[in-house]
Scaffold this active site. Structure first.
Site, PDB file in Angstrom:
ATOM      1  CG  HIS A 324      -2.140  -0.862   1.019  1.00 53.20           C
ATOM      2  ND1 HIS A 324      -2.092  -2.232   1.206  1.00 53.20           N
ATOM      3  CD2 HIS A 324      -3.414  -0.588   0.644  1.00 53.20           C
ATOM      4  CE1 HIS A 324      -3.279  -2.744   0.961  1.00 53.20           C
ATOM      5  NE2 HIS A 324      -4.105  -1.777   0.611  1.00 53.20           N
ATOM      6  N   GLY A 325       2.004   1.219   0.613  1.00 56.89           N
ATOM      7  CA  GLY A 325       2.779   2.447   0.622  1.00 56.89           C
ATOM      8  C   GLY A 325       4.087   2.297   1.356  1.00 56.89           C
TER       9      GLY A 325
END
Length: 481
Positions: A324-325
């Site tokens: 996701h990041g």
């Protein structure tokens, strides 16, 4: 180009009309590919070259893997594709994260280093189309599918604009056959697609963007709020991210249906889950199933006993968080979800709730209500890490939440200044989704069995809410991934 923008409202009808005026499948695919590249160029035309290169790489290596007679050659082309794909993803998305993390690690031992930090713009959708390509190449290498010989068809598989920037993460086995077959206009499919787009716009523009206003206010200034308000902020963010991402998915699926395609379902009413295992079968389904098929099962899945199941579960949730990041907040978010699901993994109860909650009944029983509340609460707790700017902020938010839990009762009402619209919008969404929870989206049957006048009144009300009560226009949250 945002789905909830005027430019998309102009772009979509034009492409739709041209598409169905085009008679042959090949010309339709060329038109969709050009439209998809234009759609992507509206974000940043410079990254078109990266998209085209990634597409060519997987197309070419896929063909070479299939043509290679020796296993060593197959391995070469396979690892070339995997290495370059992950290399691009790592460079654009994770380089600065690793550079800064190593710097902080060495600083902890008293060594001061100044890593070379790059001013990198993250290409929108890179995580999604990279996973498209990886699954395609892996499936060819494992001899599950044949390599696609048509460049146009493969390029459309990767770049199809409804799914290009935020999924669903499609599989070649599902989407490519649809790209290769003749498609005829279906009035009922198109109308159903429009209904799902309307529902998606309501969730994004009315629910998510209005929740975002208050959630941002609370998370950005959490030091000045007390426990109850901080709980309120976490709950609002839970509905913000759900309305935002599932709203995007509804618009993507509805748009694809206008062109005769069925995309993979991405959400199945996750907040009506009775445990975390069920929640993850209903949230971001295309990513969960991707990690299951291409990471969890190759690691051994659940065949090696409890230790293997525990290890593999933690791996896929932490990797999923990292996907996701490039921030420790996402890694901890993944770790927490692994922790929450662990009791059901150890006790082998993770597949207890495969059916729909309160199936065949209007309302859940007392036990199910408790299960729904507990599962939603755990999800909200984990979302605090997902939403916070840093791990320090997340722990500070939680610390202040518990230390001031007994004070400030009623403050959320003051925060809203008596304006309860955001809560009403959430309730409308929940009512629709609860009573239609067996359907792909709430505006399907039995909704379509309502009298025509009743249906049009509901369409009118939803459209009015979208036009008059939309929050401040914001990008979809998952565009940053």
């Amino acid at each position: 180009m945002l789905f909830n923008s005027l430019s998309f409202a102009i772009f979509l009808p034009i492409v739709f009309a041209l598409y169905w005026l085009t008679k042959t499948r090949r010309k339709q695919n060329i038109l969709l590919m050009i439209a998809s590249y234009y759609f992507y160029a509206c974000w940043d035309w410079r990254f078109l070259f990266l998209l085209a290169f990634s597409t060519f790489l997987d197309y070419y290596t896929g063909v070479k893997i299939e043509e290679s007679k020796k296993k060593s050659y197959k391995k070469f082309w396979f690892w070339l594709s995997v290495s370059v794909n992950l290399g691009f993803l790592g460079f654009f998305k994770y380089y600065n994260f690793f550079a800064e993390s190593f710097s902080e690690l060495f600083a902890g031992f008293g060594f001061q280093i100044n890593p070379w930090v790059l001013q990198i713009i993250l290409p929108v959708g890179i995580s999604f189309y990279t996973f498209h390509g990886l699954s395609y190449v892996i499936d060819i290498y494992k001899e599950r599918i044949k390599a696609e010989k048509s460049w146009i068809d493969y390029a459309l598989f990767v770049s199809f604009f409804p799914l290009l920037v935020a999924g669903p993460i499609e599989r070649a086995t599902h989407l490519l056959p649809q790209i290769k077959r003749e498609r005829n206009f279906s009035y009922s499919n198109s109308v159903d697609g429009l209904r799902q787009i309307l529902w998606g716009l309501f969730k994004k523009m009315v629910v998510a963007d209005n929740c975002a206003y208050y959630a941002n206010m609370i998370f950005n200034d959490y030091h000045n709020y007390t426990g109850v308000t901080l709980i309120f902020g976490a709950v609002l963010f839970a509905f913000q991210i759900y309305g935002d991402f599932s709203g995007y998915s509804d618009i993507a699926l509805g748009t694809a249906r206008l062109f005769g395609f069925d995309l993979l379902r991405n959400f199945s009413y996750p907040y009506f889950s009775r445990d975390i295992a069920e929640f993850w079968r209903r949230w971001h389904i295309s990513l969960s199933s991707w990690f299951r098929d291409y990471l969890y099962i190759p690691l051994g899945g659940s065949k090696g006993g409890n230790w293997m199941r525990i290890r593999n579960t933690f791996i896929i949730f932490i990797v999923s968080g990292f996907w996701h990041g490039a921030n420790w907040t996402f890694i901890i978010w993944g770790f927490l979800n692994a922790l929450f699901i662990m009791p059901s993994i150890v006790l082998k109860t993770n597949r207890n709730n495969l059916n729909i909650v309160a199936e065949g009944r209007t309302f859940p029983n007392f036990r199910e209500i408790i299960q729904l509340i507990v599962t939603f609460s755990l999800a909200c707790f984990a979302w605090i890490f997902f939403r916070s700017a840093s791990v320090t902020d997340a722990f500070a938010y939680i610390g202040r939440l518990f230390s001031t839990l007994g004070t400030g009762i009623g403050y959320p009402y003051k925060l809203l200044n008596g304006d309860l619209r955001v809560l009403i919008f959430v309730v409308i969404m929940l009512i629709f989704e609860w009573f239609m929870r067996e359907e792909l989206h709430p505006l399907r049957r039995p909704f379509t069995k309502l009298p025509t006048a009743a249906r049009w009144i509901i369409y009118f009300l939803l459209a009015t809410l979208v036009l008059l009560f939309a929050g401040e226009q914001a990008e979809f949250i998952y565009f940053q991934f």
